[in-house]
Design a protein around this motif. Sequence first.
Motif, PDB file in Angstrom:
ATOM      1  N   LYS A  47      25.987  11.790  42.701  1.00  0.00           N
ATOM      2  CA  LYS A  47      26.932  11.855  43.825  1.00  0.00           C
ATOM      3  C   LYS A  47      28.331  11.461  43.379  1.00  0.00           C
ATOM      4  N   ALA A  50      29.718  14.340  41.470  1.00  0.00           N
ATOM      5  CA  ALA A  50      30.043  15.449  42.382  1.00  0.00           C
ATOM      6  C   ALA A  50      31.243  15.146  43.265  1.00  0.00           C
ATOM      7  N   LEU A  52      31.127  12.864  45.770  1.00  0.00           N
ATOM      8  CA  LEU A  52      30.680  12.487  47.118  1.00  0.00           C
ATOM      9  C   LEU A  52      30.640  10.971  47.297  1.00  0.00           C
ATOM     10  N   ALA A  72      35.254  16.320  46.357  1.00  0.00           N
ATOM     11  CA  ALA A  72      34.111  17.138  45.932  1.00  0.00           C
ATOM     12  C   ALA A  72      34.454  18.624  45.857  1.00  0.00           C
ATOM     13  N   GLU A  73      35.204  19.109  46.856  1.00  0.00           N
ATOM     14  CA  GLU A  73      35.457  20.551  46.910  1.00  0.00           C
ATOM     15  C   GLU A  73      36.392  21.042  45.805  1.00  0.00           C
ATOM     16  N   ARG A  75      36.213  19.675  42.617  1.00  0.00           N
ATOM     17  CA  ARG A  75      35.620  19.379  41.308  1.00  0.00           C
ATOM     18  C   ARG A  75      34.862  20.603  40.812  1.00  0.00           C
ATOM     19  N   ASP A  76      34.853  20.746  39.501  1.00  0.00           N
ATOM     20  CA  ASP A  76      34.173  21.906  38.923  1.00  0.00           C
ATOM     21  C   ASP A  76      32.686  21.599  38.728  1.00  0.00           C
ATOM     22  N   THR A  77      32.079  21.110  39.792  1.00  0.00           N
ATOM     23  CA  THR A  77      30.640  20.787  39.749  1.00  0.00           C
ATOM     24  C   THR A  77      29.991  21.307  41.025  1.00  0.00           C
ATOM     25  N   VAL A  78      28.698  21.546  40.959  1.00  0.00           N
ATOM     26  CA  VAL A  78      27.938  21.851  42.180  1.00  0.00           C
ATOM     27  C   VAL A  78      26.682  20.992  42.138  1.00  0.00           C
ATOM     28  N   LEU A  79      26.372  20.402  43.267  1.00  0.00           N
ATOM     29  CA  LEU A  79      25.190  19.532  43.338  1.00  0.00           C
ATOM     30  C   LEU A  79      24.067  20.257  44.096  1.00  0.00           C
ATOM     31  N   GLY A  99      29.718  29.665  49.111  1.00  0.00           N
ATOM     32  CA  GLY A  99      30.750  29.049  48.269  1.00  0.00           C
ATOM     33  C   GLY A  99      31.857  30.033  47.907  1.00  0.00           C
ATOM     34  N   MET A 102      34.138  30.428  50.779  1.00  0.00           N
ATOM     35  CA  MET A 102      35.013  29.268  50.958  1.00  0.00           C
ATOM     36  C   MET A 102      36.170  29.285  49.965  1.00  0.00           C
ATOM     37  N   THR A 103      35.908  29.848  48.781  1.00  0.00           N
ATOM     38  CA  THR A 103      36.962  29.865  47.760  1.00  0.00           C
ATOM     39  C   THR A 103      37.757  31.169  47.790  1.00  0.00           C
ATOM     40  N   GLY A 147      24.422  27.629  44.323  1.00  0.00           N
ATOM     41  CA  GLY A 147      25.254  26.782  43.478  1.00  0.00           C
ATOM     42  C   GLY A 147      25.742  27.506  42.239  1.00  0.00           C
ATOM     43  N   LEU A 150      28.785  30.042  41.931  1.00  0.00           N
ATOM     44  CA  LEU A 150      30.164  29.535  41.798  1.00  0.00           C
ATOM     45  C   LEU A 150      30.551  29.304  40.340  1.00  0.00           C
TER      46      LEU A 150
END
Lengths: 345, 306
Positions: A47, A50, A52, A72-73, A75-79, A99, A102-103, A147, A150
């Motif tokens: 977390k 990510a 969070l 979180a949104e 960061r170049d990570t997906v949880l 995703g 959203m982008t 995930g 993205l």
Amino acid sequence: MGRLELRELTIRYGAKTVISELNLQLQDGEILSLLGPSGAGKSTVLKAVAGLLPPFSGSIAINGQPADHLPAERRDTVLIFQKPLLFPFLNVGQNIAFGLRMTGHRGAAARQRIERMIAITGLQGLELRRVHQLSGGQQQRVALARGLVLEPSILLLDEPFSSLDAELREQMRELIRTIQQQTKTTMLFVTHDQSEAFGVSDRVALLLDGRLRQTGPPEQVFYRPADVDVARFFGCNNVLPGSIRDGYFHGARVRVPTERADCNEAVAMIRPEDVRLYPAVPGSDRPTGRISGIRFQGAMSRLTVTTEDGPVSVLSIRPHWHLGELVGLEFPADRLHVFPAGQEK
Amino acid sequence: MLHPGTSSTPAVRPTGRTTTAGTLCLLLGPALAVVLVLFAGGLVLGMLQAGGYVPGRGLSSLTVEHVGNVLLDSELLRSFGLTFYISATSTLIACLVSVLLAMALVRLAGRSRTIYFLLQLPLTVPHLVIAISVLLLLSPSGLIARLGVTVGLIDGASSFPLLVNDPLGIGILAVYVWKEIPFITFMLLAVLKNMGTELLEAGATLKATRRQRFFHITLPIIAPALGASGLIVFAFTFGAFEVPYLLGRTHPLLLPVWAYRNYSDIDLLSRPEGIAIGLLITVIIIVSIVLSHLLLGFARKRGITV
């Protein structure tokens, strides 16, 4: 590219320190399993990575760039969570596309990415299904596709298969390996299941009580534990007391060479499957004991041998021993792990 | 499900209590009887009276004349428009405020039941009490106007803006909004609490900004409950009589007040028309309630817990 570096990461919940000064690096394209018992703080680390959960101190760098300040949104990570957490008001295809929507990724390129992910995760033909019409395994595959589409630098997986049955879990592990080979995504995989960690990852990092205790390839952490707690975690539960003198561990009828420094109190640990049993020979200098318990566990049976120095646990395939039988024990020197006794908790 | 021929195990006995149709009818009988007699009976009686069948008052032939009179009355459209405006506006404002309130309170509600208790309090206060309070507060001779005069904000009662018995129905709207916000918030809080934060966290890691998370996750999740509770509130305010009777203007009248006026008119021939208006209101209320149920059913089918 996907490199992750955690430096001196400390995470607190109020006054309670959950993660303490964690240092960890993930190389590009690597799968690293963060292994530990429940409550060790594994999900907390994910977390924080990510975005969070804000860490108390320390730093998180993704691809060499500090990421601590990013929400979180960004960061170049997906949880991927333990539960699939699919959006119930969207169908499979819409969930996977979430995703990208959203982008602001739309059009042919976005469609192509979605179709590729659907193909990789084996979800063809299910695009228009409502998510509650899917099985648990299918739902988790949708979560993975959602995930991966993205194309994050780091994919974080928080025990994503824990709610699936054994067979499905095995299939999902294979799927993760296949996806990793095809996409070269760097993955940080959290699990409490040793076999899952060993089966999926290139390296395993063991987290106990909020501290990283050992990191290395699966065989290394399993067969060469760094300390007593690591050894215990991996099932090395036979502890022989003794001392270290002149480069040797001296225990009850055990003498093993060791590189550790001399100390008056030390322990030698051995895995149950490494203990060998022989018919007791009168007058032999081997330790002896009596079989006091036999528990069938499927492929192996667990035998308890009561010796003068305490019980010894032995794992054996198709044992021909009987309860109450007197047996001789052998602790092969190359299978014994010697630690100063002060390390033992 | 057991497939034929795949198992030799004995038939699985259903677990839990089983109720036969007869027992079910007996159990539901008393409640059903009350509903049938009071609601269905009243509805049939109303339809007969709207058709001009009131034998006790010398009207014994059925006709569509009274319904026709109502439908062709030039006042109907104005009255309907005003009623719709009051119901729709109060529902919309209550929905909007409730969403904001529920979002703000959800964390607190997760930790303590006090929020639910506080929300239940206004639900127990009758509309009439609130209407009288609004009258005492907002009328030109009310508390706020007097306070305004005392502190020198206004010269006198005549300078105070008309907030009750006004053309925009501000007093009525105030009562309905005050009364309905706790009800809708209560419904939304239950859904939001059920939803938890995990879906929003998933949304965040999937690159949804805070605004996107509200519009693309929270709103679709609460939409069925919001729609259903909004429709219930709309249905209630559309048919409620006492608040517009106290705080509304004398012309044009809201449909329930118009129906009441006709029904209690000394001219007995107006009574069927009053009933006809009542039936029109009933149709709109039933449609709203059915829509509300459809919406909730639709949400449950999609796996949203309402």
